[in-house]
Write an enzyme that holds these catalytic residues in place. Structure first.
Site, PDB file in Angstrom:
ATOM      1  CG  ASP A 102      -2.045  -0.939   1.215  1.00  0.00           C
ATOM      2  OD1 ASP A 102      -2.160  -1.933   0.059  1.00  0.00           O
ATOM      3  OD2 ASP A 102      -3.088  -0.729   2.029  1.00  0.00           O
ATOM      4  CG  HIS A 254       2.329  -0.478   4.474  1.00  0.00           C
ATOM      5  ND1 HIS A 254       1.976  -1.423   5.527  1.00  0.00           N
ATOM      6  CD2 HIS A 254       1.151   0.302   4.251  1.00  0.00           C
ATOM      7  CE1 HIS A 254       0.746  -0.871   5.931  1.00  0.00           C
ATOM      8  NE2 HIS A 254       0.237  -0.029   5.339  1.00  0.00           N
TER       9      HIS A 254
END
Length: 736
Positions: A102, A254
């Protein structure tokens, strides 16, 4: 580029001093500079836009209740399909892993993540934000080229739970626009910012998921959270990311949002370990045996996306340049103010000492030259102010082909020591040279035909010539009509920007300009440099530079005051400053060889010429960056620091202005308009200077025209100057 001398010879007949109105209207003069300024602001706004500095990343605390969320969703898989109106969930089959990343792409960490995936022949899904995708399109293209899947993560990464449907649509469309421009695709999968597991969905997030489904998207949350954003250590990340008992999983990681070194290191352990256990790392749609989430973008949508991404790239580069420019101009402005204060103090301390003398006081007569063209309504006040003086003079009024009876009026006054010299209209430099030929004395004072001298002005102006090294003296030109706002702004400029500057330049030995309103010359010095030149539109700057190169000192006489009427409209001010700026550029270009010459010319060329070029031509062009970044900071923040920095610069300017007013014994009340001057007046001067640069670079032409005067100037302790006159300002002609 042609030399000014060549232009002067070739263009003299064409430039025969016409005094008609300009054919170039003021709005057209503003057009190109204003367009450039607007484009600059647009680039800055775009930069702020793609850096999430408006509509920024934020989270709104939602409700904890989940009464409106279907039970099948709360107990189901991490992929929610609400496209048909009835929600269903999907899970990843056993032994299949979908690695998701992300918040990227990040220029530091995303390439390292991609390298690890490539090293272990693994694929995943990158949920990218539009702001990052637009800024780093090369990484988005690499993701697609290396077989990874892309998903939307909104444009600005807000919590959508309390946003309107219009805002949600905007976040989706802008995110898709960035993908189209970066990789030529759109995608059908979406992950809401700040989402986690399906069972954590509540009454505020579920309506967003339903709406997203109605727009044709699969919503992808997670069922395995590595919690790498907490940076718990590589071992902890690997343990939390590892599925249990061979189950399939969508793992949340991430590749942006901070230091992701632990994430990269964890991949180096997780990928080979799980592959050794029989797991396959694949894209989401492949794991679900569904069609690819990617759809090619073509036609107008593709070009629209490419244009957006290209504009972002340009704004990033321009912003980088502007930041450097702002640092440079900030340093220059502060250094200049500091230098002005120091050298002005030294100058005032020197010339105000009781024992200071230029030499033996000069009492011999001097010649005062008054060039005049159609000055009937103001010439009488000008001449009478001279006859009321305290120094013996002869007055020579050179009538430059006036058609309003200026010469007849002066002759009818019948004043002693006043002569009128008539000539055909040839321009101010020719009129001054004609006056020099008729002058009887070895010191020549020059003034404009609409200026008023105080009784002591000539006496104060000529005293420095007791020093045989002095070739010219600059007087103290002051604005008489300072009651209007634009007059007050020019008054501040004259006292601070001109006279404080002249003190500094006097100490440095590189005075750039003897003002046409009040200046004096040694006749020998004028003759040695060939008199007043017609090569430039700023003959006063041209002759001053020529004197420096010939080895003469040029000094400033603070008590030699002359009162002049400043322009009272924007168009008239534009015309005057346009001539000054353009003529200064011409003079700098004409005397450019001084940089490589020896002797006095070389000293001026390597010290004075760069100094004048930097602070009179280059620095003012960059000064509006301060105001541009003020606007940028007010819109995008940090507002408090931005306003504080701008006021800091204003305080420095106010200190300099107050000191200048104190030196000139002026009332401080006019400084109340200083903040407004910095916001409005400085922008006008910037546009004028920018227009002068454009004229110089494009070879435009200027022609002489008139500035209308109201004639409402009176010299304190002298004669009234109620008059209506004109000042000549030029037309375009080539610079190069």
């Amino acid at each position: 580029m042609n030399s000014p001398a060549t232009r002067g010879r070739n263009g003299r007949k064409k430039r025969k001093a016409s005094h008609g109105r300009s054919r170039l209207r003021l709005p057209m003069r503003y057009l190109l500079p204003t367009t450039l300024l607007v484009a600059l602001l647009a680039m800055l706004m775009l930069r702020g836009y793609v850096h999430s500095e408006i509509l920024a990343d934020h989270r709104v605390r939602g409700a904890d209740r989940s009464t409106e969320v279907p039970k099948d969703v709360l107990t189901g898989g991490p992929v929610i399909d609400a496209r048909s109106g009835e929600a269903k969930t999907l899970r990843v089959p056993d032994r299949r892993i979908v690695l998701t990343f992300d918040d990227g792409p990040d220029p530091v960490w995303t390439p390292r993540v991609l390298d690890k995936l490539k090293e272990y022949d693994a694929h995943g899904v990158f949920f990218v934000t539009g702001t990052m995708a637009a800024r780093h399109p090369d990484l988005v293209r690499r993701m697609v080229e290396e077989g990874h899947e892309l998903g939307l993560h909104t444009f600005n990464h807000p919590d959508l739970s309390h946003q309107s449907t219009a805002r949600i649509d905007w976040e989706l469309s802008q995110n898709q626009l960035a993908l189209a421009g970066a990789a030529g695709i759109r995608t059908s999968i979406f992950r809401p910012p700040y989402s986690s597991f399906a069972h954590a969905m509540d009454n505020t997030s579920w309506p967003v998921t339903e709406y997203i489904g109605s727009r044709g998207y699969l919503t992808v949350v997670t069922d395995t959270d590595s919690q790498d954003w907490k940076r718990p250590g590589v071992r902890a990340i690997v343990e939390r990311a590892t599925p249990k008992d061979g189950e399939g999983a969508i793992i949340l990681m991430h590749d942006s949002g901070g230091d992701r070194s632990q994430t990269v290191a964890a991949l180096d352990t997780l990928l080979p370990d799980l592959k050794g256990r029989g797991y396959t790392f694949t894209r989401l749609t492949t794991a679900l045996d569904a069609p690819s989430a990617h759809t090619p973008v073509t036609g107008f949508a593709l070009w629209k996306g490419k244009a957006f991404v290209s504009a972002v790239a340009v704004s990033e580069r321009i912003t980088g340049v502007l930041v450097v420019g702002l640092a440079v101009i900030g340093t220059l402005v502060l250094a200049r103010f500091g230098l002005m204060l120091l050298l002005s103090f030294l100058h005032a301390r020197k010339v105000r000492r009781q024992d200071f003398r230029w030499g033996e006081p000069l009492g011999r007569p001097v010649s005062v030259l008054v060039p005049a063209y159609n000055e009937r309504e103001c010439i009488e006040a000008t001449v009478r102010s001279l006859t009321a003086g305290q120094h013996p003079i002869e007055i020579i009024v050179i009538d430059d082909g006036s058609t309003d009876g200026t010469a007849d009026l002066v002759e009818a006054m019948g004043l002693p020591r006043v002569r009128v010299v008539r000539q055909q209209n040839a321009g101010k430099p020719a009129a001054l040279n004609n006056g020099i030929r008729h002058a009887r004395y070895d010191i020549v004072v020059m003034m404009d035909g609409d200026t008023v001298f105080e009784p002591a002005t000539v006496r104060e102006l000529v005293q420095p010539f007791a020093d045989p090294r002095v070739g010219a003296v600059a007087g103290n030109a002051k604005v008489g009509n300072r009651d209007s706002l634009i007059g007050a702004w020019q008054h501040i400029e004259y006292v601070m920007g001109f006279n404080l500057d002249r003190r500094m330049y006097d100490v440095l030995g590189c005075m750039p300009t003897i003002p046409g309103a009040v200046g004096a010359f040694r006749r020998e010095a004028l003759e040695r440099v060939g008199g007043m030149s017609e090569d430039t539109l700023a003959e006063d700057t041209d002759i001053t530079m020529a004197l420096h190169r010939d080895g003469w000192r040029v000094v400033y006489a603070e008590n030699a005051r002359a009162w002049t009427e400043a322009p009272e409209s924007v168009q008239q001010l534009w015309s005057q400053r346009y001539r000054w700026s353009y003529g200064t550029m011409q003079a700098i270009w004409k005397h450019r060889r001084a940089v490589v010459e020896r002797g006095p010319s070389g000293r001026f060329g390597r010290v004075g010429l760069p100094f004048v070029s930097l602070f009179m031509v280059v620095a003012p062009l960059l000064a509006p960056l301060i105001d541009v970044f003020l606007l940028y900071g007010l819109v995008f923040g940090p507002t408090g620091k931005t306003v504080a920095a701008w006021f800091g610069v204003l305080v420095v300017q106010a200190v300099c202005a107050a000191y200048a007013f104190r030196l000139d014994k002026e009332r401080m009340t006019h400084l109340l308009s200083l903040p407004l001057q910095q916001i409005l007046y400085r922008q006008l001067m910037y546009v004028v200077l920018l227009q002068s640069w454009i004229t110089a670079l494009t070879g435009g032409r200027l022609r002489w025209q008139k500035l209308r005067r109201t004639g409402a100037v009176e010299a304190p302790g002298g004669v009234s100057a109620q008059r209506r006159g004109t000042e000549s300002v030029p037309e375009r002609r080539p610079v190069g």
